[in-house]
Design a protein around this motif. Structure first.
Motif, PDB file in Angstrom:
ATOM      1  N   HIS A 304       0.786  -1.195   0.055  1.00 18.96           N
ATOM      2  CA  HIS A 304       0.064   0.121  -0.041  1.00 18.96           C
ATOM      3  C   HIS A 304       0.906   1.385   0.008  1.00 18.96           C
ATOM      4  CE1 HIS A 304      -3.079   2.905   1.642  1.00 18.96           C
ATOM      5  NE2 HIS A 304      -3.719   2.226   1.183  1.00 18.96           N
ATOM      6  N   PHE A 305       2.031   1.321   0.799  1.00 18.99           N
ATOM      7  CA  PHE A 305       3.034   2.103   0.828  1.00 18.99           C
ATOM      8  C   PHE A 305       3.511   2.371  -0.594  1.00 18.99           C
ATOM      9  CE2 PHE A 305       7.457   3.666   1.790  1.00 18.99           C
ATOM     10  CZ  PHE A 305       7.237   4.831   2.283  1.00 18.99           C
ATOM     11  N   ALA A 306       3.945   1.644  -1.114  1.00 10.98           N
ATOM     12  CA  ALA A 306       4.692   1.532  -2.478  1.00 10.98           C
ATOM     13  C   ALA A 306       3.889   1.957  -3.563  1.00 10.98           C
ATOM     14  CB  ALA A 306       5.067  -0.009  -2.915  1.00 10.98           C
ATOM     15  N   LYS A 307       2.287   1.485  -3.342  1.00  8.55           N
ATOM     16  CA  LYS A 307       1.534   2.115  -4.322  1.00  8.55           C
ATOM     17  C   LYS A 307       1.382   3.876  -4.465  1.00  8.55           C
ATOM     18  CE  LYS A 307      -3.517   2.044  -5.727  1.00  8.55           C
ATOM     19  NZ  LYS A 307      -4.602   1.502  -5.534  1.00  8.55           N
ATOM     20  N   GLY A 308       1.523   4.149  -2.862  1.00  7.03           N
ATOM     21  CA  GLY A 308       1.297   5.718  -3.032  1.00  7.03           C
ATOM     22  C   GLY A 308       2.669   6.371  -3.596  1.00  7.03           C
ATOM     23  N   MET A 309       3.844   5.714  -3.443  1.00  8.84           N
ATOM     24  CA  MET A 309       5.042   6.103  -3.778  1.00  8.84           C
ATOM     25  C   MET A 309       5.092   6.064  -5.531  1.00  8.84           C
ATOM     26  SD  MET A 309       7.895   4.770  -1.552  1.00  8.84           S
ATOM     27  CE  MET A 309       9.288   5.595  -2.238  1.00  8.84           C
ATOM     28  N   LEU A 310       4.300   4.880  -6.153  1.00 11.13           N
ATOM     29  CA  LEU A 310       4.111   4.991  -7.547  1.00 11.13           C
ATOM     30  C   LEU A 310       3.237   6.195  -8.011  1.00 11.13           C
ATOM     31  CD1 LEU A 310       3.538   1.188  -7.629  1.00 11.13           C
ATOM     32  CD2 LEU A 310       5.530   2.465  -8.906  1.00 11.13           C
ATOM     33  N   SER A 311       2.080   6.583  -7.411  1.00 10.43           N
ATOM     34  CA  SER A 311       1.376   7.395  -7.673  1.00 10.43           C
ATOM     35  C   SER A 311       2.179   8.849  -7.743  1.00 10.43           C
ATOM     36  CB  SER A 311       0.093   7.564  -6.876  1.00 10.43           C
ATOM     37  OG  SER A 311       0.450   8.090  -5.610  1.00 10.43           O
ATOM     38  N   GLU A 312       3.250   9.064  -6.897  1.00  9.67           N
ATOM     39  CA  GLU A 312       3.991  10.263  -6.950  1.00  9.67           C
ATOM     40  C   GLU A 312       5.064  10.243  -7.708  1.00  9.67           C
ATOM     41  OE1 GLU A 312       3.176  12.928  -5.073  1.00  9.67           O
ATOM     42  OE2 GLU A 312       1.315  12.116  -4.381  1.00  9.67           O
ATOM     43  N   ASP A 313       5.376   9.025  -8.535  1.00  8.36           N
ATOM     44  CA  ASP A 313       6.343   8.904  -9.395  1.00  8.36           C
ATOM     45  C   ASP A 313       7.711   8.761  -8.500  1.00  8.36           C
ATOM     46  OD1 ASP A 313       7.566   8.483 -12.019  1.00  8.36           O
ATOM     47  OD2 ASP A 313       8.155  10.626 -12.258  1.00  8.36           O
ATOM     48  N   LEU A 314       7.711   8.099  -7.387  1.00 10.92           N
ATOM     49  CA  LEU A 314       8.908   7.813  -6.663  1.00 10.92           C
ATOM     50  C   LEU A 314       9.267   6.570  -6.722  1.00 10.92           C
ATOM     51  CD1 LEU A 314       7.667   9.882  -3.418  1.00 10.92           C
ATOM     52  CD2 LEU A 314       9.060  10.811  -5.136  1.00 10.92           C
ATOM     53  N   LEU A 315       8.724   5.762  -7.420  1.00  8.80           N
ATOM     54  CA  LEU A 315       9.213   4.346  -7.803  1.00  8.80           C
ATOM     55  C   LEU A 315       9.023   4.236  -9.517  1.00  8.80           C
ATOM     56  CD1 LEU A 315       7.683   2.302  -4.970  1.00  8.80           C
ATOM     57  CD2 LEU A 315       9.982   2.585  -5.320  1.00  8.80           C
ATOM     58  N   PRO A 316       9.817   3.267  -9.918  1.00  8.80           N
ATOM     59  CA  PRO A 316       9.686   3.100 -11.418  1.00  8.80           C
ATOM     60  C   PRO A 316       8.178   2.180 -11.708  1.00  8.80           C
ATOM     61  CG  PRO A 316      11.353   1.669 -10.475  1.00  8.80           C
ATOM     62  CD  PRO A 316      10.992   2.756  -9.455  1.00  8.80           C
TER      63      PRO A 316
END
Length: 451
Positions: A304-316
């Motif tokens: 869930h945390f990683a999904k939030g980072m994905l939405s902010e373009d903080l993960l590939p």
């Protein structure tokens, strides 16, 4: 999380995140360093964790766009690169925690007499650990999730078993043992307890997961604040109770097979009642249940945390699709695969140290960030200052412990940290790097064309 989580569910979630597997995984490692002064280690780690909790709460109350560590960095520093690096560090900490829980799950499974020591030539511990991770990855892909009401029951059972373990252990120690109860007074002057506190810090993470889904919490700022302030002291008391009983009853077991010493202690304390085998089995089953549920809950929360980072373009984007409903399946698989690799190849001490370093770094950073907001009347600068100093002390002590006790692991951790940092910089500064490369190519082309 279920809709409308109240204080009871919040405390359950926070306690479940800390006690869900931490005590079974870190006790042997911490006791190996400090033995009967283990209470000092857990107390000091708890104080630093409480200061970090205070810092998180103050930042959360001052921030309009709530969401935890990454959001706080973006809000107060306005630097997406730093925010992303904090997020990556946390994500690796969660992976290390899951690997630690899976390691303990495998150790307690292997401790049952009916389980063979190896399977097809492969030691049973890493095999069981990887299978456990794969099983919980499958459950998360199916959408299985514990509701707030069920979590209350699960945490009550886990906490209840450990509290009974501690109380019955004290009865045995003072009523049947005959040996003096040691409090580690001779070790209080050295660095051992503080170093052990740094290593045990990973057992005090989990409460911060409450900040990632505040829309599902009733009156989130106040509810989460109370849940954090209740859960951390309760965890400290339980850790001290269980730790002191174990190091006094079975010090030999902590030296010979520290990862499952709790099981031996449970067997000993139930022996006067003719229930030695029952005590051993109940504790081992409790450990399997607790570490297993901790893997499941941490995997769900970290995805869930990683999904939030994905939405902010903080993960590939290759790690998952932030637009999907629920948790991105690819994200769950990637997190599970990295966790399985860690738990197969790593030692418990190395995994625990790696995870603790990650949380020390992030929690210390959040304490420092809260200290920077000391001009606000509601922020007491002393508390985040203590959290910052504590983290600054823990970090070099952890590295020193690795260097002196596990030099190979020390160099491995440095190598991993360097690799992660390089990947982070390549990802977050990719536009700048592309611009620099383009300019360099233009300069080189101009030189050749000039010739």
């Amino acid at each position: 999380m279920s809709d409308g989580l109240g204080l009871t569910e919040g405390v359950s979630m926070a306690l479940g995140g800390m006690i869900g597997g931490g005590i079974y995984a870190v006790l042997g490692v911490v006791a190996g360093i400090t033995m009967s002064a283990i209470w000092v280690a857990f107390l000091v780690a708890g104080v630093v964790a409480m200061c970090a909790g205070y810092s998180y709460n103050k930042l959360n109350s001052l921030t309009d766009n709530r969401g935890g560590s990454v959001t706080f960095v973006q809000c107060y520093l306005g630097n997406s690169t730093v925010a992303g690096m904090v997020g990556w560090t946390l994500l690796f900490g969660y992976i290390g925690s899951m690997a630690m829980y899976a390691f303990a799950f495998g150790e307690f499974t292997a401790a049952f007499d009916v389980v063979p020591t190896s399977l097809a030539g492969v030691p049973i511990r890493p095999f069981v650990s990887v299978v456990a991770v794969a099983g919980f990855v499958g459950l998360n892909l199916l959408g299985a999730r514990t509701t707030g009401a069920v979590e209350n029951v699960l945490v009550a059972l886990k906490v209840g078993i450990l509290v009974m373990f501690g109380i019955i252990g004290l009865v045995y120690a003072f009523g049947f043992s005959g040996a003096p109860f040691e409090y580690g007074g001779s070790q209080l002057g050295g660095f051992g307890p503080i170093m052990a506190a740094a290593i045990s810090f990973v057992a005090f993470q989990g409460w911060q997961l409450l900040y990632y889904d505040q829309e599902s919490v009733e009156n989130p700022v106040e509810t989460i604040r109370k849940a954090v302030y209740i859960s951390i002291p309760v965890a400290v008391v339980i850790y001290i109770l269980v730790g002191m009983v174990t190091v006094n009853l079975v010090p030999q077991a902590l030296e010979s097979h520290p990862h499952v010493a709790l099981k031996d202690a449970a067997s000993m304390m139930m022996e006067p009642y003719g229930l030695a085998r029952v005590g051993s089995v109940v504790l081992a089953l409790s450990a399997l249940f607790s570490t297993g549920s901790a893997i499941n809950a941490t995997l769900f929360s970290s995805a869930h945390f990683a999904k939030g980072m994905l939405s902010e373009d903080l993960l590939p984007d290759q790690i998952g699709d932030a637009a999907t409903d629920g948790i991105p399946e690819r994200t769950v698989v990637v997190l599970g695969a990295i966790t399985a690799m860690f738990t197969w190849y790593g030692s418990l001490g190395a995994i625990t140290s790696f995870a603790s370093l990650s949380f020390i770094l992030v929690f210390g950073s959040m304490s420092s960030l809260a200290f920077r907001q000391r001009d606000h009347d509601e922020v007491n600068p002393v508390v985040p200052a203590v959290g910052t100093v504590g983290a600054l002390a823990f970090f070099p002590l952890m590295l020193y412990n690795l260097y002196t006790r596990e030099p190979n692991t020390f160099y491995m951790v440095l190598g991993i940290a360097a690799a992660v940092l390089a990947v982070e910089l390549l990802y977050f500064e990719r536009e700048l790097l592309e611009q620099e490369v383009t300019e360099f190519e233009s300069d080189v082309r101009a030189v050749f064309e000039g010739d």
